[in-house]
Design an enzyme around this catalytic site. Structure first.
Site, PDB file in Angstrom:
ATOM      1  N   CYS A  38      50.710  72.117  85.493  1.00 18.97           N
ATOM      2  CA  CYS A  38      49.865  70.946  84.868  1.00 18.97           C
ATOM      3  C   CYS A  38      50.636  69.757  85.529  1.00 18.97           C
ATOM      4  O   CYS A  38      51.699  69.428  85.009  1.00 18.97           O
ATOM      5  CB  CYS A  38      49.866  71.075  83.335  1.00 18.97           C
ATOM      6  SG  CYS A  38      49.478  69.668  82.552  1.00 18.97           S
ATOM      7  N   CYS A  43      84.441  59.812  82.579  1.00 21.84           N
ATOM      8  CA  CYS A  43      85.223  58.617  82.329  1.00 21.84           C
ATOM      9  C   CYS A  43      86.710  58.881  82.010  1.00 21.84           C
ATOM     10  O   CYS A  43      86.874  59.548  81.056  1.00 21.84           O
ATOM     11  CB  CYS A  43      84.678  57.842  80.848  1.00 21.84           C
ATOM     12  SG  CYS A  43      85.570  56.221  80.755  1.00 21.84           S
TER      13      CYS A  43
END
Length: 378
Positions: A48, A351
Site C-alpha cells: 500500500c 552525546c
C-alpha cells in the site's frame, strides 16, 4: 487494495467523511523543486503506497515522495485498473532524495524496515502481484547497491525468511490520482484504521521490536553489529588503584562516578581532526571522527559507534525522566548518553564526555594497534 473490515465500515465511514471535510483544506502543493540535478530518485514497491509514502517521508534527506504505478503495460493507468491486477503494474512510491544527506543504501534501509520483503504474493492484507515488494533500479549503480545490501540482509536473517523482493529495471512511472497523494495527512482516521487492520505495524513490531520507533536501529547497524561481534577484541579493565593513579580527577568523576563535564569547556567538543576515540580506561575503540558532527550542545557527538559490540546501553533514571546511558563494554566506564534527535543516517546522537575518551590521530592509529580502522579514512 484497502479492504476494510465490514463490521466497522458504517461507523468508520461516517467519521472519516466528517473529518475529511476539514483535512482536505490543509493540503498544500509542494514548493520543493524535486527535479533538481542535485537530487536522485528511487522507485520502490512495498505494498500500500499510503503506508510506504508516509514512512519514507519521515527520513531525513528525502525531498519528495509520490505515490504511483510502475512496471506495467498500460500508459497512464488508473487505480481501478492497477488494483485489478490485470495491467502488470505494481503500486510504488517514487522517492526524490538529496545524496549529500542520505545515500541510496540508507533509503533502501528505511524501505526494508517498513515492509515485508519476504512475501512475493502481496503485502499484508493486500493480495496480488500488484502489491508485491520490488525495487525498480534506475541505473547499474543502484542495482549493485540493492543486490549487495539484500544479500547482507539475507545473511543477517532478521526476517526469518529469504527476501523475495524483485529487482526490476526502471522504465516509466505514472503518478497515482491526487486523492492518493499524502493520504495519511488528508484522511488520518481512515488511514490509521486501514494501517492497523492491515497488520503491517504488528509484523514490524515482531521483527524489529515494539520500541522500533522510539529507539530505531537501522539494518546497517544490525549487520555491522553482527559482523563486529566476530571481530571483538578483549580489553582489560585495570584495578581500581591503577585507575585512580591513571586518571585525572575529572576523568575519574566522569567514568567511575557517572559525572558530566561542562559543555564547551572540554577537550574534544570541537575537535575536527581525523582519527578515532577510545575508552580512556581500557583503550577499547568507541567512535570515529567520520561519524562526529556538531550537535551545538558543547559535547562531542556522534551518529554511531565504531563497533556497537564495544558499548552497552542502560536506562538512567537519575533525573526526572528516563535517559539512555552509554557505557563501555569491558571497562564499564560511563561515557555519556544517546538520544533520538540526531541526523541521518541513524537519527541518533551519542552525546559523549571528552573526559571518558582518548583521541588517537589517524597517523598514529597503526602504531597504537588500531590499524584495522584506517580503512574508514580512505
Amino acid at each position: 487494495m484497502k479492504r476494510l473490515f465490514a463490521w466497522g465500515a458504517p461507523l468508520f465511514a461516517l467519521v472519516a467523511l466528517t473529518l475529511s471535510l476539514f483535512s482536505q483544506a490543509d493540503t498544500k502543493p509542494s514548493t520543493i523543486d524535486s527535479t533538481s540535478a542535485n537530487y536522485q530518485q528511487a522507485t520502490l514497491a512495498g505494498g500500500c503506497f499510503w503506508c510506504t509514502e508516509s514512512d519514507m517521508e519521515k527520513l531525513p534527506g528525502v525531498v519528495d515522495v509520490i505515490s504511483g504505478y510502475a512496471g506495467g503495460d498500460v500508459d497512464n493507468p488508473t487505480y481501478k485498473q492497477v488494483s485489478s491486477g490485470k495491467t502488470g503494474h505494481i503500486e510504488v512510491i517514487q522517492v526524490t532524495f538529496d545524496p549529500k544527506i542520505v545515500t541510496y543504501e540508507q533509503v533502501l534501509d528505511n524501505f526494508f524496515r517498513h515492509i515485508d520483503p519476504t512475501d512475493d504474493q502481496g503485502s499484508f492484507v493486500d493480495r496480488g502481484e500488484q502489491y508485491r515488494p520490488a525495487i525498480f533500479y534506475h541505473n547499474a549503480e543502484q542495482l549493485e547497491v540493492a543486490k549487495r545490501f539484500m544479500m547482507e540482509i539475507d545473511q543477517l536473517g532478521i526476517f526469518k525468511k529469504p527476501l523475495k523482493t524483485e529487482l526490476i529495471e526502471f522504465k516509466k512511472f505514472w503518478p497515482a490520482e491526487d486523492y492518493h497523494q499524502d493520504y495519511y495527512k488528508k484522511n488520518k482516521v481512515r488511514y490509521n484504521y486501514y494501517r492497523y487492520a492491515s497488520g503491517r505495524d504488528q509484523y514490524l513490531d515482531e521483527i524489529f521490536g515494539a520500541d522500533r520507533n522510539t529507539h530505531p536501529k537501522t539494518l546497517r547497524q544490525w549487520i555491522d553489529e553482527k559482523n563486529g561481534q566476530a571481530n571483538v577484541k578483549a580489553y582489560v579493565r585495570p584495578s581500581d588503584e591503577q585507575i585512580r593513579a591513571k586518571l585525572t580527577s575529572l576523568q575519574y568523576k566522569v567514568t567511575q562516578r557517572d559525572g558530566t563535564e561542562r559543555p564547551f569547556d572540554n577537550e574534544y567538543w570541537d575537535n575536527k581532526e581525523e582519527g578515532i576515540y577510545v575508552d580512556i580506561v581500557s583503550g577499547e575503540p568507541l567512535f570515529s571522527s567520520t561519524d562526529k558532527y556538531d550537535s551545538k550542545t558543547g559535547w562531542p557527538s556522534f551518529t554511531q559507534p565504531l563497533n556497537s559490540s564495544y558499548i552497552v546501553t542502560k536506562d538512567d533514571n537519575s533525573l526526572f525522566y528516563t535517559r539512555t546511558e552509554v557505557r563501555s563494554r569491558f571497562a564499564d566506564s560511563h561515557l555519556g548518553h544517546v538520544f533520538n534527535d540526531g541526523p541521518a543516517p541513524t537519527g541518533l546522537r551519542y552525546c559523549m564526555n571528552s573526559a571518558a575518551m582518548r583521541f588517537i590521530p589517524k597517523q598514529e592509529m597503526a602504531a597504537q594497534g588500531y590499524g584495522e580502522y584506517l580503512a574508514l579514512f580512505k
